[in-house]
Design an enzyme around this catalytic site. Structure first.
Site, mmCIF file in Angstrom:
data_model
loop_
_atom_site.group_PDB
_atom_site.id
_atom_site.type_symbol
_atom_site.label_atom_id
_atom_site.label_comp_id
_atom_site.label_asym_id
_atom_site.label_seq_id
_atom_site.Cartn_x
_atom_site.Cartn_y
_atom_site.Cartn_z
ATOM 1 C CD GLU A 246 2.337 -10.964 18.424
ATOM 2 O OE1 GLU A 246 1.731 -10.506 17.428
ATOM 3 O OE2 GLU A 246 1.781 -11.299 19.477
ATOM 4 N NE ARG B 4 -2.426 -1.395 3.390
ATOM 5 C CZ ARG B 4 -2.098 -2.610 3.810
ATOM 6 N NH1 ARG B 4 -2.366 -3.663 3.069
ATOM 7 N NH2 ARG B 4 -1.504 -2.794 4.970
HETATM 8 P P1 AMP Z 1 4.630 -2.086 11.695
HETATM 9 O O1 AMP Z 1 5.897 -2.705 11.180
HETATM 10 O O2 AMP Z 1 4.083 -2.785 12.899
HETATM 11 O O3 AMP Z 1 4.757 -0.582 11.903
HETATM 12 O O4 AMP Z 1 3.522 -2.336 10.604
HETATM 13 C C1 AMP Z 1 3.489 -1.552 9.507
HETATM 14 C C2 AMP Z 1 2.984 -2.270 8.298
HETATM 15 O O5 AMP Z 1 1.884 -3.132 8.574
HETATM 16 C C3 AMP Z 1 2.533 -1.258 7.298
HETATM 17 O O6 AMP Z 1 3.081 -1.588 6.040
HETATM 18 C C4 AMP Z 1 1.032 -1.357 7.321
HETATM 19 O O7 AMP Z 1 0.540 -1.365 6.008
HETATM 20 C C5 AMP Z 1 0.687 -2.636 8.026
HETATM 21 N N1 AMP Z 1 -0.267 -2.474 9.135
HETATM 22 C C6 AMP Z 1 0.005 -2.643 10.438
HETATM 23 N N2 AMP Z 1 -1.085 -2.472 11.192
HETATM 24 C C7 AMP Z 1 -2.081 -2.154 10.351
HETATM 25 C C8 AMP Z 1 -3.485 -1.842 10.517
HETATM 26 N N3 AMP Z 1 -4.073 -1.823 11.717
HETATM 27 N N4 AMP Z 1 -4.201 -1.561 9.407
HETATM 28 C C9 AMP Z 1 -3.616 -1.573 8.192
HETATM 29 N N5 AMP Z 1 -2.329 -1.868 7.976
HETATM 30 C C10 AMP Z 1 -1.566 -2.151 9.032
#
Ligand code: AMP
Length: 178
Positions: A102, A65
């Site tokens: 995780e 995205r």
């Molecule tokens: P993080 O590494 O935990 O910051 O996760 C970021 C990635 O996961 C991004 O590329 C987001 O597109 C996706 N992501 C994580 N949580 C969500 C959520 N609640 N809704 C949509 N996309 C998410």
């Protein structure tokens, strides 16, 4: 220009999908925003504006995205667009970074000729959640010797404290969820 599009107009076009892709996760679905060209353009403009004048030469967008937002941000900044992808997708010589999930690990790849030491890089994604993906993206960019000027996100899930993983970085996010 963003015209009269407000942050509230943009927020109204983000759909919460509970328990996707697994129980307990509220997925922030940006597809309603993409359907509305006025609000979409406004969101892109507001994500771009803080980095105008920052002499960004490359916009690194994170699969998948992030591509949808990174491409118009790159055009707006007249910067080169760099896709950072999941393993096995990029065809030419590439660098890789692994990062902890995780359970287990994941990885991102980037073409080695896409970013050079003299580049000033802006990293773009849709959502900042725990910050693990963004931190890994910055590490991979820095292996090329380039300067990571900052990050711009459409959405920040403040309660997951992703900023703490990105200490010392410049982070912009349009919509915040506590
Ligand atoms: P993080 O590494 O935990 O910051 O996760 C970021 C990635 O996961 C991004 O590329 C987001 O597109 C996706 N992501 C994580 N949580 C969500 C959520 N609640 N809704 C949509 N996309 C998410």
């Amino acid at each position: 220009m963003a015209g009269t599009v407000t942050v509230q107009d943009i927020a109204r076009r983000i759909r919460d999908v509970p328990d996707f892709p697994k129980p307990g996760i509220v997925f922030k679905d940006i597809t309603p925003l993409l359907l509305d060209p006025v609000a979409f353009r406004g969101a892109v403009e507001l994500m771009t504006a803080p980095f105008r004048g920052a002499r960004i030469s490359r916009v690194v967008s994170i699969e998948s995205r992030g591509f949808l937002l990174g491409a118009p941000v790159a055009l707006g900044l007249e910067a080169g667009l760099v896709p950072m992808r999941k393993p096995g997708k990029l065809p030419a010589e590439r660098g890789r970074v692994e990062y902890a999930l995780e359970y287990g690990t994941d990885a991102l790849e980037m073409h080695t000729d896409a970013v050079a030491a003299e580049d000033r890089v802006l990293i773009v994604d849709d959502v900042l959640a725990t910050g693990g993906t963004a931190a890994a993206a910055a590490r991979l960019v820095r292996t090329r010797g380039a300067d990571v000027v900052g990050f711009t996100f459409l959405i920040e899930l403040d309660f997951l404290k992703g900023r703490a993983r990105l200490q010392g970085e410049r982070i912009e996010a349009l919509l915040h969820y506590a």
